[in-house]
Structures are given as structure tokens and as C-alpha cells.
Design a protein around this motif. Sequence first.
Motif, short mmCIF file in Angstrom:
data_model
loop_
_atom_site.label_atom_id
_atom_site.label_comp_id
_atom_site.label_asym_id
_atom_site.label_seq_id
_atom_site.Cartn_x
_atom_site.Cartn_y
_atom_site.Cartn_z
N ILE A 13 112.61 44.43 -27.02
CA ILE A 13 111.54 44.74 -27.98
C ILE A 13 112.11 44.89 -29.39
O ILE A 13 111.53 44.42 -30.37
CB ILE A 13 110.81 46.02 -27.55
N PHE A 14 113.27 45.53 -29.51
CA PHE A 14 113.93 45.68 -30.79
C PHE A 14 114.21 44.31 -31.42
O PHE A 14 114.01 44.11 -32.62
CB PHE A 14 115.24 46.46 -30.61
N ALA A 15 114.66 43.35 -30.60
CA ALA A 15 114.96 42.02 -31.11
C ALA A 15 113.72 41.37 -31.72
O ALA A 15 113.79 40.70 -32.75
CB ALA A 15 115.51 41.14 -29.98
N SER A 16 112.57 41.57 -31.09
CA SER A 16 111.32 41.03 -31.61
C SER A 16 110.90 41.74 -32.90
O SER A 16 110.47 41.10 -33.86
CB SER A 16 110.22 41.16 -30.55
N ALA A 17 111.07 43.07 -32.92
CA ALA A 17 110.68 43.85 -34.09
C ALA A 17 111.57 43.55 -35.29
O ALA A 17 111.09 43.51 -36.43
CB ALA A 17 110.71 45.34 -33.76
N VAL A 18 112.86 43.36 -35.05
CA VAL A 18 113.79 43.21 -36.16
C VAL A 18 113.56 41.90 -36.92
O VAL A 18 113.91 41.78 -38.09
CB VAL A 18 115.25 43.31 -35.66
N LEU A 19 112.94 40.91 -36.24
CA LEU A 19 112.56 39.68 -36.93
C LEU A 19 111.08 39.65 -37.27
O LEU A 19 110.50 38.60 -37.57
CB LEU A 19 112.94 38.46 -36.08
N GLU A 20 110.45 40.82 -37.23
CA GLU A 20 109.08 41.02 -37.71
C GLU A 20 108.07 40.09 -37.01
O GLU A 20 107.35 39.33 -37.64
CB GLU A 20 109.01 40.85 -39.23
N ARG A 21 108.03 40.18 -35.70
CA ARG A 21 107.07 39.42 -34.93
C ARG A 21 105.86 40.30 -34.57
O ARG A 21 105.75 41.41 -35.05
CB ARG A 21 107.75 38.86 -33.68
N ARG A 22 105.00 39.80 -33.74
CA ARG A 22 103.80 40.55 -33.36
C ARG A 22 104.06 41.26 -32.04
O ARG A 22 104.44 40.63 -31.06
CB ARG A 22 102.60 39.61 -33.23
N LEU A 23 103.82 42.57 -32.02
CA LEU A 23 104.03 43.36 -30.81
C LEU A 23 102.78 44.14 -30.46
O LEU A 23 102.19 44.81 -31.32
CB LEU A 23 105.20 44.33 -31.00
N ILE A 24 102.38 44.06 -29.19
CA ILE A 24 101.23 44.81 -28.69
C ILE A 24 101.72 45.70 -27.55
O ILE A 24 102.30 45.23 -26.58
CB ILE A 24 100.13 43.87 -28.16
#
Length: 478
Positions: free
Chosen positions: A246-257
Motif C-alpha cells: 500500500i505504501f508503494a502505491s501511496a508514495v507514487l500518488e495513486r488512487r487508494l480505496i
Amino acid sequence: MASVGDFFRRSLRRSGRRGQKEDPQAAESNPSQGSQGKAGDCSSVFYSAGQFFFEYLVVVSLKKMPDGHYEPKISYQFPKRENLLKGQKEEEERLLQAIPLFCFPDGNNWAPVAEFTSETFSFVLTNVDGSRKIGYCRRLLPAGRGTRLPEVFCIISCLGCFGLFSKILDEVEKRRQISMAVIYPFMQGLRESPFPAPGKTVTIKSFIPESGTELIKLTRPVDAHLEHVEFQALLQRLSPQLILHIFASAVLERRLIFLAEELSVLSQCIHAVAALLYPFTWAHTYIPVVPECLLDTVCCPTPFMVGIQMRHLERVLDQPMEEALLVDLCKGKILQAGRVLQRSVALQVGDEEEILPAKLQNEVLTSLNRHNSNNNVQTSEQVNALVSEAFVQFFVRIVGHYASHIKWGKNGQGTFQERAFCKAVASKTNRKFVKKFVKTNMFSLFIEEAEKSRIPQEAYFQQKIAEYHEQKKHRRDS
């Protein structure tokens, strides 16, 4: 309701791109989107000692409408605000219209109950100028007999310290079971007290009938950058591998639900994920508990980090949204893309395990797994320190050399040398990640602040950078 909905749908898109001017239309559409805390933010604005503890205490009650359903309405507000300028008054009216939506985000299907377990959660409202106000909420059932409706006590503050405000809400709830009348003097005493500096305590005197005068001590944590986060909530629901995913997705500013049923779980876990980004700040749409009437937020084409109650999953999956990562906090897993693809919506990007450099990824995992096997780590402060340290060290290793690549002009203005900064990263895998990371808003905003002054921002991060360089020097000398 439409005007309030429009108020929230204007997402926070701070440009942050060096060398680009912000689109005036985008500036006008900057929001008021909500929920828990300015993600990862530890700026002086958010945490200055000496400020008022809070701006408002509001009580939100459920009012029965002619068609039989219940709508949340503000039934009590302290203090009343007067002598506001026209613009301030309009902004305040929008704020007060918005609060009930986030106090009862579940929708209008309520009925009187005889028992109800009180719950604590929080949200954030973002103003047009980008400033944010946090709403600290306690939803409870008033004292009485028979069936009755729950109500929410909501403290609006620009200060981020969940633990401290949770204790304040404990006092509010205790007084509510006696009488609304004994809440007012307590909150008045709190409002007249200055917000303490890190590690300091403020004492509030409060009189309660039949108990006499009580002294309530409110102590602020020593480590200010961790005072608005509870990593334990995240570790209880997700494995270290999933947290890193999840951190990897957040650090590149993607969409998280994020999906869960309890409001407290959503707000605590999403804020914890955002706090993993320290010293950087999530600068996009951030709503840990999305009100039912705003579920179409997931259709936003820009990055977002939002929380949805599990009961709304089917409606969310039916939305025409773009790629996003769905995190099930109830079962502790990422929802598989296959199920969603049946609905012709590709929700999982799928490359999260390849985003972070393998060596640094393994080091973070080792630190997080150490928490799972260390029975001596028990207090929330210890857990917060351990988890935070793992991710701070990641950023120290990746971008800790940024300050040496800011060129200072005679006018005192700095200019970041992006190409030289990237070339200075020796490891090819690290450099590949850095070239992506420098294009994010969170990095751009961080560098913009660094270019303004030679005095480094985020003292804790600077301390960790200095320690890392000292350790490297010691290893070379030995």
C-alpha cells in the motif's frame, strides 16, 4: 444538499510543480474535502503551541423528517461566532453545513435504539486556501431510558493530536451522561487554555455536581510528528507485506480505496497510511470516511485516498472509476483484480511490489516483522516509533541528500538541481525509483518549502539524515 456536495467534490490539487504556475481555475476549485488529519503533515501551522485547543464544539443530532427518515442536524454550537466579515461568514456557514455529513456518514437509515457502543473517529475539512480543520468525533447514546437516537459531539480544531482530543472527548462523554449543562464550563476552560508544547501538560479545572472540582491533566506527546497517528491499528489488520504494498502505491500518488465497516477503523488506518509518507504530505483528495451521498468521489480522475464503509462496496464497484487499489481492512487483504474485472473495471495496477527498490523494501519489512516478534514493544508510543523509523529511514536513504543539491542565490532564494540530485544516487534501482518520485506533488511541495529558507524544515527528518551520514562516516573510518 447539492451545494454541500459541490463543496466537497472540489478536490485538493495543489500544483506543487516547480516552474509551473497554478491554474487559476484549479485554484478556485480547491476544496473542502474531508477526513482525518492533514495527511502526514507536521507543519508549524498544525502543531503550534499556544493556539486555542479548538474552534467549535458542535452537537449533531438526528432529526426525523416528514418522509420518516432521519437527517443529521447541528443542535448545539459553542461558541457562537459573531462579527465575522462576509467572506468569513460564508465560509463558516459552509463548514457548519458540512459537519453533519461527516458525523453521520452512514446515511439516513437510523432508528431509535436502547443500546449503542460509543465510537471515536475523525475527519478533515479543507478550505479553499488549502488550510485544514480536523473534526474529532464521539458518537454516543445519551443517558436515558428506552430507545433513543445516538448523537455526535464534534470538536473542530486546526490542531492535529488525536490522542489528546480523544481524552477530551472522554471527559465530554462523562459529562453528557450527567447533563449538557456541565459540558459548557469544561469546554470554556479548555478554550481559555493554551495548546501545550510537545511533552508539556496543561491542567483544566472543572466542577462536576456531587463530585466537586476535578483537575484534568492533558499532556502532549514529546514526539510531535507522531501525535496524530496510531500505527497499531494498521498493524492489527494488515501484514507488513501488505502495508509495504500500500505504501508503494501511496508514495507514487495513486488512487487508494480502503474498506471497513467501523468509522474508527477507517479513520485510524487511513491516517496511519498517510503518516507513513513523513516527511512528505499527501496533497490530494483525502477522505477516510466518505459520506454515503458522496460515494461518486471514487470516480475522481486525480489521486485520492478514501475510506468506504463495507456496506457500500457493491455501489462503489458499480461506479465508472479509473484504476485504484482496494484494501479490505476487515479481512486484511487487497481485493483481487479478477473479481472487479468482471465488471469491466481494472482496479489493481499490479506493479506495487516492483515500485520500491528491493534492498530497501527488505530492510523496511525486516523492521516491521521485528515488531511482530518483539513482545517487549507494547505501548502505542513504542509501536509508533518503531514503524515510523522504518519508513523515515527509507526516505533518508532515497532522498536524504536533497539539501546539497539546492543552489542558493544572493537573494536568499534556493533552486533545486533535480538532474544532479538524481544522478547522485549511486544505486541504479534506487535511481529508477527516485526519478519517478521527484515527479510527485508531495516531493515538489517538500522541495518548494526547502527552497524558501536555508534553515532546514522537519527537524526530526534532518536529525535522521545527520545520524545516517555520521554512521556512514564511522563505517568508512573503521
